[in-house]
Design a protein around this motif. Structure first.
Motif, PDB file in Angstrom:
ATOM      1  N   PHE A  88       9.094   2.307   2.387  1.00  0.00           N
ATOM      2  CA  PHE A  88       9.823   3.137   1.434  1.00  0.00           C
ATOM      3  C   PHE A  88       9.228   4.531   1.365  1.00  0.00           C
ATOM      4  N   PHE A  89      10.093   5.457   1.024  1.00  0.00           N
ATOM      5  CA  PHE A  89       9.699   6.839   0.748  1.00  0.00           C
ATOM      6  C   PHE A  89      10.308   7.220  -0.583  1.00  0.00           C
ATOM      7  N   ARG A  90       9.475   7.715  -1.486  1.00  0.00           N
ATOM      8  CA  ARG A  90       9.939   8.084  -2.814  1.00  0.00           C
ATOM      9  C   ARG A  90       9.618   9.548  -3.096  1.00  0.00           C
ATOM     10  N   LEU A  91      10.584  10.237  -3.643  1.00  0.00           N
ATOM     11  CA  LEU A  91      10.412  11.601  -4.120  1.00  0.00           C
ATOM     12  C   LEU A  91      10.648  11.600  -5.613  1.00  0.00           C
ATOM     13  N   ASN A  92       9.649  12.037  -6.362  1.00  0.00           N
ATOM     14  CA  ASN A  92       9.753  12.113  -7.815  1.00  0.00           C
ATOM     15  C   ASN A  92       9.627  13.560  -8.264  1.00  0.00           C
ATOM     16  N   TRP A 106       0.849  -1.187   0.000  1.00  0.00           N
ATOM     17  CA  TRP A 106       0.000   0.000   0.000  1.00  0.00           C
ATOM     18  C   TRP A 106       0.885   1.237   0.000  1.00  0.00           C
ATOM     19  N   GLY A 107       0.293   2.352  -0.398  1.00  0.00           N
ATOM     20  CA  GLY A 107       1.034   3.603  -0.395  1.00  0.00           C
ATOM     21  C   GLY A 107       0.104   4.798  -0.451  1.00  0.00           C
ATOM     22  N   VAL A 108       0.552   5.914   0.089  1.00  0.00           N
ATOM     23  CA  VAL A 108      -0.165   7.190   0.002  1.00  0.00           C
ATOM     24  C   VAL A 108       0.719   8.171  -0.753  1.00  0.00           C
ATOM     25  N   THR A 109       0.101   9.024  -1.543  1.00  0.00           N
ATOM     26  CA  THR A 109       0.850   9.930  -2.403  1.00  0.00           C
ATOM     27  C   THR A 109       0.266  11.330  -2.353  1.00  0.00           C
ATOM     28  N   GLU A 153       5.746   9.874  -2.052  1.00  0.00           N
ATOM     29  CA  GLU A 153       5.077   8.590  -1.857  1.00  0.00           C
ATOM     30  C   GLU A 153       5.663   7.866  -0.651  1.00  0.00           C
ATOM     31  N   TYR A 154       4.779   7.449   0.242  1.00  0.00           N
ATOM     32  CA  TYR A 154       5.196   6.636   1.384  1.00  0.00           C
ATOM     33  C   TYR A 154       4.384   5.354   1.356  1.00  0.00           C
TER      34      TYR A 154
END
Length: 435
Positions: free
Chosen positions: A415-419, A372-375, A400-401
């Protein structure tokens, strides 16, 4: 060759370089062809990944080629990704962190023909985007009964990309499109086992495989836009692809070895050495369906269902610990009502948010990994240089986490994503008229 094509070639080379240098460490990337990328542009990723029923005249939605018929300007779209990931076991006694930075995709979209109202009815796009990645380095210390302690090291690296070109055509509110492309990649996997014993000498054992593969592929989609009221629309969309066989070539080495003085290895006894072994990799079919509601220039909200039949995956005839993925995605954007009249910069920003939940393709000990993830993110417009310029530039961001796995599997990932993406639009190839 115009400048965006040159930039595309340069960024593609940089993307491949950074893919090779990525420092992410995920044990789940050893399954299938590796860990699947979220191969969506930054705009879509900020909204939970919805794309099947989404079209944007300022960004290239390459997940559904039907959206190319909505492009109003020649658009150059590029994205980069930074990720921080933590691995933890259920007892929380072991924890590892890793991260990477790489270019995520590059794409160029353009209108080819317009209707009587001056709106695009035919468009195209092309570019390069990642498909999978393999990146792990894991050591497992255990004990063999009656022998002694054993240290086993698992290493893997590689990944794959899709180069694509597609077109979309619109008739009234109905649009259809197709992408054709070329999938290519490789994966290098190795396993080393070292046995320590005070009284008996055991040779170290090693197995290495190198597999390269390539295949032409295609995917298609449609969208239908229905007017519900003044500036109020609904859009339904779907995209999908068929399963296909990928041509592969593999080299395999099994041997005993010893470490040398330069921290390298010296071969002792080669048990098996196979080179250029041709075979097939069977890739799955999949599809997405979605629905969005939109008030033009104000807000948008939608949902999407996505599934891919990874249980049919075969690697040289062998099945893997994979199951069919099923994902639900929800998201949307909001534009402040004062965007057209206010002088405030943040009143012109597009605000986006979303979330997703479902099952990953990997199955461990009979448990299919939940994910799952929240954005959320923003579209930050950059002002034109002057009023006579047709150029439009926006910086798109997404944060995104998320989590993959739970307490029922050996390793859980957070995970943590920065785009960050840049979308450059211009009215190129226009016929000039002089009085």
């Amino acid at each position: 060759m115009f400048k965006p094509l040159r930039v595309l070639a340069v960024l593609s080379a940089i993307s491949l370089f950074y893919q090779a240098k990525a420092q992410i460490n995920s044990p789940y990337s050893r399954y299938g062809l590796g860990e699947l990328y979220n191969s969506r542009n930054v705009t879509n990723r900020a909204m939970g990944g919805i794309s099947a029923a989404y079209a944007d005249y300022q960004a290239v939605n390459f997940m559904n080629p039907a959206s190319y018929s909505q492009l109003q300007t020649v658009t150059f779209d590029v994205g980069a990704e930074m990720e921080s990931r933590s691995l933890i076991n259920p007892t929380k006694t072991l924890k590892s962190q890793s991260g990477y930075l790489l270019f995520n995709y590059v794409a160029i979209g353009m209108p080819l023909a317009k209707d009587k109202k001056g709106m695009t009815k035919w468009g195209m796009a092309f570019g390069l985007r990642p498909y999978t990645r393999v990146a792990y380095n894991i050591s497992d210390a255990s004990r063999l009964p009656g022998i002694d302690s054993v240290l086993t090291s698992y290493k893997g690296q590689g990944g794959s990309y899709r180069a694509f070109i597609g077109t979309g055509y619109r008739v009234g509110g109905f649009s259809a499109g197709i992408n054709v492309g070329f999938l290519f990649g490789q994966q290098d996997l190795s396993t080393e086992r070292v046995i320590t014993n005070d009284s008996v000498f055991y040779f170290n054992a090693m197995q290495k495989s190198n597999t390269s593969y390539s295949k032409f592929s295609a995917d298609a989609g449609f969208q239908y836009k229905l007017k519900l009221g003044k500036d109020f629309y609904a859009r339904v969309g779907a995209n999908g692809f068929l399963g296909n066989s990928v041509n592969a070539s593999q080299s395999l080495l099994r041997q005993t070895f010893v470490y040398n003085a330069t921290t390298g290895t010296d071969s002792l006894d080669v048990v098996e050495n196979i080179k250029d072994n041709s075979g097939k990799i069977e890739l799955p079919a999949g599809y997405s369906v979605g629905l969005t509601f939109e008030k033009e220039g104000s807000w948008l909200f939608g949902g999407e269902y996505e599934t891919v039949n990874w249980s049919t995956f075969r690697f040289y005839g062998r099945a893997d610990q994979l199951a069919n993925t099923k994902m639900l995605r929800f998201g949307g954007h909001f534009i402040p009502p004062t965007a057209a009249t206010s002088k405030s910069y943040f009143s012109k920003v597009v605000y986006r948010a979303g979330f997703y939940t479902g099952k990953d393709m990997v199955t461990v000990a009979g448990n299919q990994l939940p994910v799952w993830g929240v954005t959320f993110g923003m579209g930050l417009p950059i002002r034109r240089y002057n009023v006579y310029s047709n150029q439009y530039t926006a910086i798109n961001t997404s944060f995104e986490y998320g989590r993959r796995g739970n307490t029922d599997v050996p390793i859980r990932e957070t995970f943590f994503r920065l785009n960050v993406g840049i979308s450059l639009g211009d009215l190129w190839f226009q016929k000039r008229k002089f009085d």
